[in-house]
Design a protein around this motif. Structure first.
Motif, short mmCIF file in Angstrom:
data_model
loop_
_atom_site.label_atom_id
_atom_site.label_comp_id
_atom_site.label_asym_id
_atom_site.label_seq_id
_atom_site.Cartn_x
_atom_site.Cartn_y
_atom_site.Cartn_z
N LYS A 3 0.28 27.01 60.02
CA LYS A 3 1.31 26.81 59.08
C LYS A 3 0.69 26.20 57.63
CE LYS A 3 5.84 25.15 58.54
NZ LYS A 3 6.68 24.12 58.76
N GLY A 4 -0.20 25.18 58.05
CA GLY A 4 -0.75 24.12 56.85
C GLY A 4 -1.51 25.11 55.86
N TRP A 5 -2.43 25.96 56.58
CA TRP A 5 -3.57 26.61 55.95
C TRP A 5 -3.14 27.87 55.24
CZ3 TRP A 5 -7.16 23.83 53.90
CH2 TRP A 5 -7.59 22.66 54.61
N SER A 6 -2.10 28.59 56.16
CA SER A 6 -1.88 30.18 55.89
C SER A 6 -0.91 30.21 54.69
CB SER A 6 -1.51 30.68 57.10
OG SER A 6 -0.34 30.04 57.41
N ALA A 7 -0.12 29.20 54.20
CA ALA A 7 0.66 29.44 53.24
C ALA A 7 -0.05 29.62 51.87
CB ALA A 7 1.70 28.33 52.87
N ARG A 8 0.34 30.90 51.11
CA ARG A 8 -0.12 31.15 49.63
C ARG A 8 -1.71 30.78 49.61
NH1 ARG A 8 4.60 28.21 48.06
NH2 ARG A 8 3.40 26.19 47.89
N PRO A 9 -2.36 31.71 50.53
CA PRO A 9 -3.87 31.67 50.73
C PRO A 9 -4.47 31.70 49.29
CG PRO A 9 -3.26 33.82 51.70
CD PRO A 9 -1.81 32.56 51.41
N TRP A 10 -4.06 32.55 48.37
CA TRP A 10 -4.80 32.62 47.03
C TRP A 10 -4.93 31.41 46.37
CZ3 TRP A 10 0.10 34.38 48.45
CH2 TRP A 10 1.06 33.76 47.57
#
Ligand SMILES: Cc1cc2nc3c(=O)[nH]c(=O)nc-3n(C[C@H](O)[C@H](O)[C@H](O)COP(=O)(O)OP(=O)(O)OC[C@H]3O[C@@H](n4cnc5c(N)ncnc54)[C@H](O)[C@@H]3O)c2cc1C
Length: 449
Positions: A189-196
């Protein structure tokens, strides 16, 4: 006349500040208590410098510090800051040698880039020989090429565990496992939100792939949601107990396992080193130095950059240092510098949400678990004192139990003791770094140039 900018700390943040202050035309002095520049991130064996080691990064650093408007003072510890006179007190010379010189500097602008140090939570047996912080294990492996043991378990929270495991493998240790306490769901959850928004850190993805390949090649398991809750042994650590933990780090009963090891390396992130900023009167937020968009602290003429403002890795430290150096020198940072800094800060936010410290770690503690290693204060003593009306407040509690008041001055146990005591404030200490009484009594010299 150009501005005199003094930069404390020659890590990624301090060196970037120096580069940009020089570009903006300032006279720059860079100080570090270490003998070599680079801070924690670019730590290299001393013999690498002696042998004239060459790499683009080394050569860039050498050129920077040899700039005609730059003074480089290695082995220089800033031990106090007098905010009335705006005067830095410096000790020059090897910290373990005698005859250090006492000097003072009065800069036009000061950039504090003093970084962070390891955060390690206590658990039963953590005081045993053979239990190391992740940073210490890394420093020994990278700086001295020494492995902390033959069979090592690496545990804690955060991506820093991966380079530590890689370094340990590189110096010949067998890494039993790498354990991230946070469960997969929290990390994802911490790393995958709005990866751009992590585009500035693409290099980190490459680094991550390298660590994954190294662990796979050496058949080192990487487990999420499991951590070390006890170290056992008489003379030194002989085995560790690990357990599955929930998102709040409470132990899942019945999941305990023992592993035979001769060393264990634990890291629960980092805590900033804001002593000089506190001495300067800067406001802190959650222990970190508060800065504005231009890296100005709340004190006029004092700037801060790197991990004393938030834990965000070397790229963020460089981006902050660049802005701080430019503004401290009286320059106007280019929009690209500000943009790069803002993008880099995303990484710091992600790091904090993907690898939080679960509040239930205190459930691992027992009555006789030592929480302050210097003063050997136990968890039982601390909780009893907390219930005692004679110890009102966290400060009295520390004075009553001596937790955090030993030789390390709370560097090791401070955050844990504060959390257990419910303290949040940081007290101003006139002396930010250890100094001998003889040195304190010695005559002070002014700026030699
Ligand atoms: C022990 C340790 C090992 C690490 N290893 C790695 C790694 O291998 N890979 C990785 O990605 N990240 C590593 N990190 C994380 C790393 O600290 C940061 O990503 C990055 O180095 C932060 O840069 P900085 O400039 O803010 O601070 P730092 O690199 O920590 O630099 C701060 C500098 O300030 C100096 N200093 C502090 N106080 C004073 C004073 N009073 N007087 C004079 N000098 C002072 C210190 O000697 C230090 O050189 C490590 C962290 C620690 C604590």
């Amino acid at each position: 006349m150009s501005r005199q900018v003094v930069i404390v700390g020659a890590g990624p943040a301090g060196l970037a500040a120096a580069e940009h202050a020089l570009r903006a035309g300032a006279q720059v002095t860079v100080l570090d208590q270490a003998e070599t520049p680079g801070g924690q991130y670019h730590r290299k064996p001393l013999d690498g410098y002696a042998a004239g080691h060459s790499s683009p990064e080394f050569d860039r650093r050498r050129r920077l510090l040899a700039h005609p408007r730059c003074r480089w003072w290695p082995g220089s510890t800033v031990w106090a800051f007098d905010r009335v006179e705006n005067r830095l007190h410096v000790l020059r010379g090897q910290s373990d040698g005698s005859g250090r010189r006492r000097l003072t500097l009065v800069p036009d602008a000061l950039v504090l880039a003093t970084g962070a140090h390891d955060r390690t939570l206590p658990f039963p047996g953590w005081e045993l020989p053979g239990v190391y912080t992740a940073g210490a294990a890394q420093a020994l492996a990278k700086g001295e090429r020494v492995a902390i043991g033959k069979r090592v378990l690496v545990a804690g929270a955060g991506p820093f565990l991966l380079p530590v495991a890689e370094s340990l493998l590189g110096v010949g240790a067998e890494v039993v496992a790498v354990l991230e306490a946070n469960p997969f769901a929290t990390v994802r959850k911490g790393w995958s939100a709005r990866p751009w928004r992590l585009a500035a850190h693409l290099g980190k993805a490459v680094e991550l792939a390298r660590y994954a390949a190294t662990l796979a090649r050496h058949r080192v398991p990487y487990r999420l949601g499991r951590t070390v809750i006890e170290a056992r042994g008489t003379d030194r650590v002989r085995e560790v107990v690990t357990a599955k933990v929930r998102a709040d780090w409470s132990v899942v009963p019945g999941t305990e396992r023992t592993h035979e090891v001769d060393a264990v390396c634990v890291g629960h992130g980092f805590v900033p080193q804001p002593e000089l900023a506190v001495a300067a009167g800067c406001v802190l937020d959650g222990g970190f130095v508060r800065v504005d968009d231009a890296q100005r602290t709340t004190v006029d003429g004092v700037f801060a950059a790197g991990e004393i403002t938030g834990i965000g890795g070397a790229i963020t430290a460089v981006a902050e240092g660049a802005v701080a150096g430019c503004v401290a020198a009286g320059g106007e940072p280019a929009p690209a510098l500000i943009h790069a800094r803002d993008r880099a800060l995303t990484f710091a936010e992600r790091l904090a949400t993907a690898h939080p410290i679960g509040s239930a770690w205190r459930d691992w503690l027992r009555e006789d678990t030592i929480v302050c290693r210097c003063e050997e204060t136990t968890y039982g003593e601390l909780t009893r004192a907390a219930r005692d009306a004679a110890c009102p407040g966290s400060h009295a509690l520390k004075l009553g139990t001596r937790a955090g008041l030993g030789p390390c001055q709370g560097r090791m146990c401070g955050p844990a003791v504060s959390e257990l005591c419910g303290a949040t404030e940081r007290h101003h200490r006139p002396i930010a770094q250890p100094i001998r009484l003889g040195e304190l009594a010695a005559r002070t010299e002014g700026d030699p140039e």
